[in-house]
Enzyme design. Structure first.
Site, PDB file in Angstrom:
ATOM      1  N   TRP A 137       0.770  -1.039   0.017  1.00  0.00           N
ATOM      2  CA  TRP A 137      -0.231  -0.139   0.047  1.00  0.00           C
ATOM      3  C   TRP A 137       0.582   1.231  -0.148  1.00  0.00           C
ATOM      4  O   TRP A 137       0.597   1.621  -0.818  1.00  0.00           O
ATOM      5  CB  TRP A 137      -0.575  -0.405   1.659  1.00  0.00           C
TER       6      TRP A 137
ATOM      7  N   TYR B 139      -2.869   2.445  -5.579  1.00  0.00           N
ATOM      8  CA  TYR B 139      -1.851   2.258  -5.035  1.00  0.00           C
ATOM      9  C   TYR B 139      -0.619   2.741  -5.807  1.00  0.00           C
ATOM     10  O   TYR B 139      -0.217   2.427  -6.239  1.00  0.00           O
ATOM     11  CB  TYR B 139      -1.247   1.186  -3.786  1.00  0.00           C
TER      12      TYR B 139
ATOM     13  N   PRO C 100      -2.945  -5.149  10.925  1.00  0.00           N
ATOM     14  CA  PRO C 100      -2.844  -6.395  12.139  1.00  0.00           C
ATOM     15  C   PRO C 100      -1.907  -4.993  13.245  1.00  0.00           C
ATOM     16  O   PRO C 100      -1.779  -5.595  14.122  1.00  0.00           O
ATOM     17  CB  PRO C 100      -2.341  -7.254  11.374  1.00  0.00           C
TER      18      PRO C 100
END
Length: 331
Positions: A21, A54, A207
């Protein structure tokens, strides 16, 4: 490396996926990006996640060059469509026109004739859902896409898409890509129960809460030099860099170290213990970060330890499924 089925599909993915990303085509030089992809392959990561938006296509191009020469059937390449990729009103959204044109451009940049998963990067309120799903289904039947998924869709939106696919005979969604971490648990209320029932797997992003759960950002101190927070996307992390967040995270990091683990490895292991999570996306600006992330697969999360870390982070954890942040903060 551990491998899991993507939802109830037959596709097997690596428990850790490599995502680009922020890094490829923008934050780090191409040589470093290529080294990170090689390190991922060496670590057993087979799943690579990107998107047409991206770095406005450059991330896909870098990934295509990085994976050149790798046996195509030994890896899984995921990309996405929705966000604007040009100035024209049709260079965005989930119309048939944009889906088709975006996917063909992605294939050229990725130097492949198909992607393993094409994801609707957001829900498009302006395009008929049937038009979107029919375009996706046509690409599957053409062999240019193997599976379809979505990203950051609500439980209601996912359910609507599944019901329409069943009615029309389209290929079903097999995955959703939401934000999920010890600090951001909003999918647990509605998305996960529906997904478990319908066989939709989660490919979770952030995460590590954009690196905050690594413990490197300290309350009352400026962000480390050359960290994500000091880059162009630093402003997008403002909600995570407040002392009322960083103080509980510092306590969490200490609990992890006392248990003999790094805070990052525990954060990844915690996400992966959710049975509905098929894969967790990790990024890297240095190859060593890949090796560090893989250590999460060796973490043993005892119930008492999980209870302790969740309790210390509870004041900062977001459960509300109606809470949103700006689109700029979400890949």
């Amino acid at each position: 490396m551990e491998y899991r089925h993507l939802g109830r599909s037959g596709l097997v993915v690596s428990a850790l996926s490599y995502g680009n990303w922020i890094t490829h085509g923008s934050q780090i030089e191409e040589e470093a990006a290529l080294s990170c992809v090689k390190a991922s392959l060496d670590a057993g990561i087979t799943t690579f996640d990107t998107a047409d938006v991206y770095a406005i296509g450059r991330a896909e191009s870098v990934l295509g060059r990085a994976l050149k020469g790798v046996r195509r059937d030994s890896i899984e390449i995921f990309t996405k469509v929705y966000w604007p990729t040009g100035p024209n009103p049709n260079n965005r959204g989930l119309s048939r026109k944009h889906i088709m044109e975006s996917l063909h451009a992605s294939l050229e940049r990725l130097q492949t004739d198909h992607v393993d998963l094409l994801q609707a990067h957001r829900y498009d309120y302006a395009a008929p859902l049937e038009e979107t799903l029919r375009a996706f289904d046509d690409l599957v039947r053409q062999g240019k896409v193997h599976y379809i998924g979505v990203s950051e869709w609500t439980a209601e939106q996912i359910n609507d898409a599944l019901q329409l696919a069943d009615e029309m005979g389209f290929d079903r969604i097999v995955s959703n890509q939401p934000q999920y971490s010890l600090l951001w648990r909003v999918i647990e209320a509605e998305v996960v129960p529906l997904s478990q029932k319908e066989g939709v797997g989660q490919i979770v992003w952030s995460p590590l809460a954009q690196g905050v759960l690594s413990g490197k950002y300290l309350p009352g101190s400026p962000p480390p030099e050359n960290s994500r927070a000091t880059g162009i996307e630093g402003g997008e992390m403002s909600w995570l860099l407040r002392d009322e967040v960083l103080e509980p995270v510092a306590a969490y990091a200490e609990l992890c170290r006392e248990a003999g683990y790094t805070p990052a490895s525990v954060a990844l292991a915690w996400v992966l213990q959710n049975d509905n999570v098929s894969s967790a996306i990790v990024g890297a600006s240095r190859p060593e970060q890949i090796a560090e992330n893989v250590k999460a697969l060796d973490v043993v999360l005892e119930p008492d330890f999980v209870a302790a870390i969740e309790k210390v982070l509870e004041p900062t954890t977001l459960f509300d499924p109606n809470f949103t942040i700006s689109p700029a903060e979400r890949p």
